[in-house]
Scaffold this active site. Sequence first.
Site, PDB file in Angstrom:
ATOM      1  N   GLY A  90     -38.499   9.336 -18.530  1.00  0.00           N
ATOM      2  CA  GLY A  90     -38.891  10.712 -18.335  1.00  0.00           C
ATOM      3  C   GLY A  90     -38.335  11.247 -17.047  1.00  0.00           C
ATOM      4  N   THR A  91     -37.637  12.344 -17.153  1.00  0.00           N
ATOM      5  CA  THR A  91     -37.122  12.953 -15.947  1.00  0.00           C
ATOM      6  C   THR A  91     -36.584  14.327 -16.283  1.00  0.00           C
ATOM      7  OG1 THR A  91     -35.639  12.605 -14.106  1.00  0.00           O
ATOM      8  CG2 THR A  91     -34.787  12.100 -16.238  1.00  0.00           C
ATOM      9  N   THR A  92     -36.333  15.104 -15.245  1.00  0.00           N
ATOM     10  CA  THR A  92     -35.553  16.328 -15.424  1.00  0.00           C
ATOM     11  C   THR A  92     -34.520  16.351 -14.322  1.00  0.00           C
ATOM     12  OG1 THR A  92     -37.538  17.463 -16.162  1.00  0.00           O
ATOM     13  CG2 THR A  92     -35.659  18.826 -15.585  1.00  0.00           C
TER      14      THR A  92
END
Lengths: 340, 199
Positions: A109-111
């Site tokens: 999970g990341t942006t």
Amino acid sequence: MALQDICNFQSVFEDSLTTEYPAVPHGKKIASNYVSGLPFSNNKSLFHFYIPVAEYLDESPIQFGQISTVQNCSADSSEDPFLTSSTLPTCLPFASSQSVPLPFPMAHGTTTLAFMFQGGVLAAADTRSSCSGLVACPASQKILPIHSHLVGLTSGTSADCALWKRILARELRLYQLRHGRRLSTSGAAKLLSHMLHPFKGTELCVAATLCGWDGGETGPGSRGETTKNQMTDLFYVCSDGTRLRGMLFSVGSGSPYAYSILDQGVHWGLTVDEAKSIAREAVYRATYRDAYSGNCVDMYHITSKGWTRRNREDLKEEYYREKERRKHEKTERRDVTFSD
Amino acid sequence: MEYLIGIQGPDFVLVAADNVAASSIIQMKHDYDKMFKLSEKILLLCVGEAGDTVQFAEYIQKNVQLYKMRNGYELSPAAAANFTRKNLADYLRSRTPYHVNLLLAGYDDTDGPGLYYMDYLSSLAKAPFAAHGYGAYLTLSILDRYYRPDLSRDEAVDLLKKCGEELNKRFILNLPSFTVRLIDKEGIHDLEKLTLGTK
């Protein structure tokens, strides 16, 4: 009930009052070994216990802490139904090719986002590292400088990304020492892509975005696309083999949310402040919607002078400010309607 | 998701490929070129699994160029197609098979134009027209209906446009633009990109 009969549940309780605590555990390699020192066990019913026990201590060190697939477990411990149900998580992320089981369920999970504009390249990322539904680190660094004019954004498994960034940095430095000039961003992306190729099909997951400025010293490179006479370059490299050159990339679980904000506002003629503000807005909106992105936002700006880092900003403040704004707007609207 | 098409005329081959580079549901690039130039008169169009396409296509490309350097003359399209197929077949039953679907289009000075269809199971067929991808289901019958061996260049481009319009109308995915190239005895020519607006 059948289960209770199998493990003599009732008999264990009856015997608990007369249990002794042996000083040394038995040398036998059965799972119940270590329980013998605990209450509710006795020498007679070695196979029966209902406390989640450190069964891993009986296994060989290579398998320490590793999760094997659910099918294997149910076959092995048919006499320990309680053990299987209590120690292993019920839903494992099923890996397509699992030659070596994962130590724990990983999450990606990341942006992260990066785009090119007239003032250079802007890269922004959140700072949350998640692991199977909880936040492992709220202050991780996803933008890693590789050298003075090249910055890499990481997405995927944090450990893999950190390792491969270091390997890339080492290889670029070696190239510079051997050939006397710095490798271009395109070359660095190609190098990373080729280094990751042997690991295709394994659990390795690295989705990196390389943002760099190629100085005059890098020599003639293939610049097929017009970058409006600018030496910046932006590449997306993924461990599945993808290597793409572009003007705007966003990677990670929060990337669709970021894309929608960026597609509306990013164009070549942005000023540096406008670019920073839209990047920040995109990360903020992605962290708002995506559970696996959050905490703070990091921003790096790459120009001919190298990269500059903006101070890490906690998005929690932005969230509260927005909430205040909305509340204010609502009261304003209400006042307007009342005055009609 | 991806689409390739090739049409062979009496003295040319027309090829087109879509321009989308996608990663799950996101279009990462709208102007991605899926054609690889093997030599002055041979193009390899390559679609399939993410990294395999570029790795395999570049491998073939470099080998074809190496042949030219070593022997002083270029591989013919038929030879290049068979070389490609042989490589695919060799890797097929290894631990790392290449999952790629290919169209090889070329012009041979002695044999004329040629279009070769190859798929990931290393089958090879020389065909007058061919297509890859889900879009092929929608467009092969158009090609069947309107293709003639003596098509002129404009007619071939019109046929290509018909295929593009059908995709635009019935294909569930948005493929807004296509790179179009034509190979004849003069070499490879870039034609105008085929862009289809909203219906």
